[in-house]
Design a protein around this motif. Structure first.
Motif, PDB file in Angstrom:
ATOM      1  N   UNK A 144       0.650  -1.332  -0.119  1.00  0.00           N
ATOM      2  CA  UNK A 144       0.025  -0.005  -0.033  1.00  0.00           C
ATOM      3  C   UNK A 144       0.826   1.276   0.019  1.00  0.00           C
ATOM      4  N   UNK A 145       2.009   1.284   0.654  1.00  0.00           N
ATOM      5  CA  UNK A 145       2.871   2.318   0.937  1.00  0.00           C
ATOM      6  C   UNK A 145       3.354   2.596  -0.614  1.00  0.00           C
ATOM      7  N   UNK A 146       4.111   1.398  -0.976  1.00  0.00           N
ATOM      8  CA  UNK A 146       4.870   1.329  -2.458  1.00  0.00           C
ATOM      9  C   UNK A 146       3.952   1.958  -3.536  1.00  0.00           C
ATOM     10  N   UNK A 147       2.630   1.675  -3.300  1.00  0.00           N
ATOM     11  CA  UNK A 147       1.770   2.275  -4.369  1.00  0.00           C
ATOM     12  C   UNK A 147       1.708   3.685  -4.482  1.00  0.00           C
ATOM     13  N   UNK A 148       1.837   4.331  -3.305  1.00  0.00           N
ATOM     14  CA  UNK A 148       1.738   5.811  -3.113  1.00  0.00           C
ATOM     15  C   UNK A 148       2.715   6.384  -3.924  1.00  0.00           C
ATOM     16  N   UNK A 149       3.920   5.767  -4.132  1.00  0.00           N
ATOM     17  CA  UNK A 149       5.076   6.373  -5.099  1.00  0.00           C
ATOM     18  C   UNK A 149       4.418   6.837  -6.156  1.00  0.00           C
ATOM     19  N   UNK A 150       3.521   6.341  -6.917  1.00  0.00           N
ATOM     20  CA  UNK A 150       2.995   6.602  -8.075  1.00  0.00           C
ATOM     21  C   UNK A 150       1.502   7.381  -7.878  1.00  0.00           C
ATOM     22  N   UNK A 151       0.840   6.897  -6.866  1.00  0.00           N
ATOM     23  CA  UNK A 151      -0.822   7.203  -6.558  1.00  0.00           C
ATOM     24  C   UNK A 151      -0.721   8.443  -5.349  1.00  0.00           C
ATOM     25  N   UNK A 152      -0.685   9.693  -5.508  1.00  0.00           N
ATOM     26  CA  UNK A 152      -0.497  10.577  -4.195  1.00  0.00           C
ATOM     27  C   UNK A 152      -1.911  10.300  -3.617  1.00  0.00           C
ATOM     28  N   UNK A 153      -3.065   9.766  -3.938  1.00  0.00           N
ATOM     29  CA  UNK A 153      -4.133   9.577  -3.139  1.00  0.00           C
ATOM     30  C   UNK A 153      -4.012   8.565  -2.078  1.00  0.00           C
ATOM     31  N   UNK A 154      -2.889   7.537  -2.600  1.00  0.00           N
ATOM     32  CA  UNK A 154      -2.744   6.466  -1.338  1.00  0.00           C
ATOM     33  C   UNK A 154      -1.813   7.004  -0.531  1.00  0.00           C
ATOM     34  N   UNK A 155      -1.227   7.969  -0.355  1.00  0.00           N
ATOM     35  CA  UNK A 155      -0.007   8.161   0.748  1.00  0.00           C
ATOM     36  C   UNK A 155      -1.046   9.147   1.794  1.00  0.00           C
TER      37      UNK A 155
END
Length: 303
Positions: free
Chosen positions: A232-243
């Protein structure tokens, strides 16, 4: 940092003590052979010039006293370490012993950190592993990146011809270091791990292809075991909504502020070590560094 495990040792200032012993030994050994007191290589010359640039900027620093402390508390220590390493690590067997020691120490830190993770201590930001010792290894990102740097040495030792017990220990070191990287949930550590694996595969093809193949297989095998919160945290590298922590946007703000500080002070910067303290009107990320080495140097030391 043995003082982290045995606090009474802190009063001995072991790092400084052994640095002095090392310097005295180096000077005596070199002068006894008719050599200059310290080696001088292009790398040492470059590092010395870098230090000279720091000194030139101190009188013009945002906080001269703080820059002076940074120079003596950090730069001088690094300079001494580099000089001692260049002088002493002059043979393959010495480099081998040195890297073996670093791998064992890294594995010790990783093992301690894993025990802490299982006990639920030294965790930050909702379950990120922060490390069991002080210094930079107490920060999740720095802990992960240090493990990334020395993981290839552990992996190579596991495949190096030699006694089976030594190779088994190296394999165990690899496993605990890899696990620690995952449990820090560090995005920088993840990107560093990916870059390291690519370089390891490329560089090992001509020497020992099995090392690169094993590294890739190990990562692929471990991937399904990583907790969902890691991905989940790694996905936030590309998707700011997941951070959910806002750190992604904070890093972007700091990069922009680093550029603005450099543009406003292009010649000598705001003083070495002072970007974190420099707080002009409108700054969003006060009390933080740029998280980018080149930009940090530009903002603090100028051109």
């Amino acid at each position: 940092r043995p003082q982290d495990q045995f606090p009474p040792l802190a009063v001995l200032h072991l790092a400084e003590m052994f640095a002095i012993v090392g310097l005295v030994g180096m000077i005596l050994a070199r002068t006894g052979r008719g050599l200059p007191p310290m080696p001088f290589t292009p790398e040492i010359g470059g590092l010395a010039a870098f230090g000279a640039a720091m000194l030139v900027g101190i009188p013009f620093s945002f906080w001269p006293g703080g820059s002076f402390n940074t120079f003596f508390d950090i730069y001088i220590k690094v300079f001494v370490i580099v000089v001692l390493m260049i002088d002493r690590l002059d043979r393959t067997e010495r480099i081998d012993r040195f890297t073996t020691l670093i791998v064992l120490c890294s594995a010790f830190v990783a093992t301690r950190s894993l025990f802490d993770y299982m006990r639920g201590i030294h965790l930050v930001e909702g379950g990120r592993l922060a490390g069991a010792v002080g210094g930079i290894l107490g920060n999740p990102n720095d802990l992960a990146l240090n493990m990334v740097v020395f993981l290839p040495f552990a992996l190579a030792a596991a495949f190096k011809p030699g006694p089976a017990p030594r190779r088994l220990v190296a394999a165990l070191c690899t496993a605990v270091m890899m696990t620690t990287i995952v449990l820090t949930k560090s995005r920088g550590g993840f990107l560093g791990l990916a870059a390291m694996l690519v370089m390891l595969v490329i560089s090992s093809v001509r020497v020992r292809p099995a090392i690169g193949v094993a590294a890739v297989v190990a990562v692929l095998a471990a991937a399904p075991l990583a907790p969902a919160s890691f991905w989940e945290r790694m996905v936030s590298i590309f998707d700011e909504e997941r951070d959910t922590t806002g750190s992604r946007q904070a890093r972007l703000d700091l990069l922009k502020e680093g550029v603005r500080v450099f543009a406003a002070h292009p010649v000598l910067g705001v003083g070495v070590g002072q970007f974190i303290n420099f707080d002009p009107t409108g700054r969003k990320g006060a009390w933080n560094v740029t998280h980018n080495v080149t930009l940090q140097v530009a903002a603090e030391m100028g051109i």
